[in-house]
Design an enzyme around this catalytic site. Structure first.
Site, PDB file in Angstrom:
ATOM      1  N   HIS A 122      -0.136  -1.305   6.708  1.00 44.56           N
ATOM      2  CA  HIS A 122      -1.398  -0.693   7.098  1.00 44.56           C
ATOM      3  C   HIS A 122      -1.861   0.357   6.083  1.00 44.56           C
ATOM      4  O   HIS A 122      -1.068   1.045   5.455  1.00 44.56           O
ATOM      5  CB  HIS A 122      -1.273  -0.061   8.480  1.00 44.56           C
ATOM      6  CG  HIS A 122      -0.178   0.968   8.580  1.00 44.56           C
ATOM      7  ND1 HIS A 122      -0.355   2.282   8.197  1.00 44.56           N
ATOM      8  CD2 HIS A 122       1.106   0.870   9.010  1.00 44.56           C
ATOM      9  CE1 HIS A 122       0.765   2.954   8.402  1.00 44.56           C
ATOM     10  NE2 HIS A 122       1.665   2.120   8.879  1.00 44.56           N
ATOM     11  N   ASP A 123      -3.157   0.420   5.900  1.00 43.80           N
ATOM     12  CA  ASP A 123      -3.826   1.440   5.086  1.00 43.80           C
ATOM     13  C   ASP A 123      -3.505   1.346   3.596  1.00 43.80           C
ATOM     14  O   ASP A 123      -3.766   2.290   2.846  1.00 43.80           O
ATOM     15  CB  ASP A 123      -3.486   2.845   5.590  1.00 43.80           C
ATOM     16  CG  ASP A 123      -3.852   3.054   7.050  1.00 43.80           C
ATOM     17  OD1 ASP A 123      -5.034   3.357   7.319  1.00 43.80           O
ATOM     18  OD2 ASP A 123      -2.966   2.902   7.914  1.00 43.80           O
ATOM     19  N   GLY A 140       3.153   1.476   4.539  1.00 45.21           N
ATOM     20  CA  GLY A 140       1.826   1.982   4.833  1.00 45.21           C
ATOM     21  C   GLY A 140       1.330   2.990   3.819  1.00 45.21           C
ATOM     22  O   GLY A 140       2.107   3.736   3.219  1.00 45.21           O
TER      23      GLY A 140
END
Length: 260
Positions: A122-123, A140
């Site tokens: 994520h991100d 992440g």
């Protein structure tokens, strides 16, 4: 030009598709998806809500785009996204998770090539022309700059940065920032030298290569402290050495060196 959708594919009527897309057998496209033009989705691809895909991407078998982030504190009701640019190639079983922060994006630029089994947490943010080899995994909030090459089996700790035209050797353990223009390899990662092949392929002229070689010697063969070394890098007077110095100055985690 209309889209070609295999009869076994499941495409939500709330998804927005451009034209010229080829959607293969058993592909699943969820509700809140925007798909541009001339993309190819091979069999078994799953595109989750929150995915924004540009044009002329090729997504191979069983890739999963926009799944929930692997963050124990994440609320599945949070609206977040994955954004792909144009002309990316995602090979078999690539996994890209959407952002864990509300209204933010896991983001890929253009012309990236992710080989089979690569994982983007994520991100993460990728620039352009990045290559990620099989079974490499990014935690992440990892950022990867243009033309970086991440070899197979590399594990990158969350929040690390990978600089432009960096090369990371196979199965390396990356816990800090990876300097641009250099080769980092090992467990833990250690700087091994200048990424000469990558720089030449990217069209860097001989004067820039000489300046970057001098920068390498200043950083890893000189006796000055880091602050003085950065001043020497700036004094070399090339754009690439200035960007190298700026990357180091912007590091919050520290960076991999030639010896630990």
């Amino acid at each position: 030009m209309s889209n070609t959708i295999h009869p076994t594919a499941v495409v939500s009527d709330q998804a927005q598709l451009g034209s010229g897309n080829q959607v293969g057998p058993f592909v699943v496209i969820h509700d809140d998806v925007i798909l541009g033009d001339n993309n190819v989705l091979h069999s078994g691809v799953v595109v989750h809500s929150g995915s924004r895909i540009g044009h002329a991407n090729r997504i191979h078998e069983y890739a999963v785009i926009g799944g929930l982030p692997q963050d124990l504190g994440f609320d599945p009701a949070t609206s977040s996204y994955v954004t792909l640019g144009d002309e990316n190639v995602l090979r078999e079983a690539v996994i890209i998770h959407r952002a864990s922060v509300a209204n933010e994006h896991t983001r890929l630029g253009n012309h990236n090539y992710l080989m089979n089994g690569a994982h983007l947490g994520h991100d993460c943010v990728l620039g352009n022309h990045v290559v990620i080899a099989p079974y490499a995994a990014l935690g992440g909030f990892v950022s990867v700059a243009d033309r970086a090459f991440i070899s197979g089996g590399v594990m990158i700790h969350q929040f690390a940065r990978v600089g432009e035209l960096a090369m990371i050797g196979g199965n390396s353990k990356i816990t800090r920032d990876v300097l641009p223009f250099l080769i980092t390899d090992g467990m833990p990662g250690r700087v091994r030298g200048l990424n000469v092949v990558g720089l030449r392929r990217a069209g860097y002229p001989a004067p820039d290569l000489r300046a970057l070689k001098q920068a390498y010697r200043i950083l890893f063969r000189g006796e000055a402290d880091l602050a003085a070394s950065l001043e020497q890098l700036q004094s070399l007077g090339t754009d690439s050495t200035s960007r190298l110095a700026a990357f180091i100055e912007g590091s919050k985690r520290g960076f991999h060196r030639d010896r630990e």
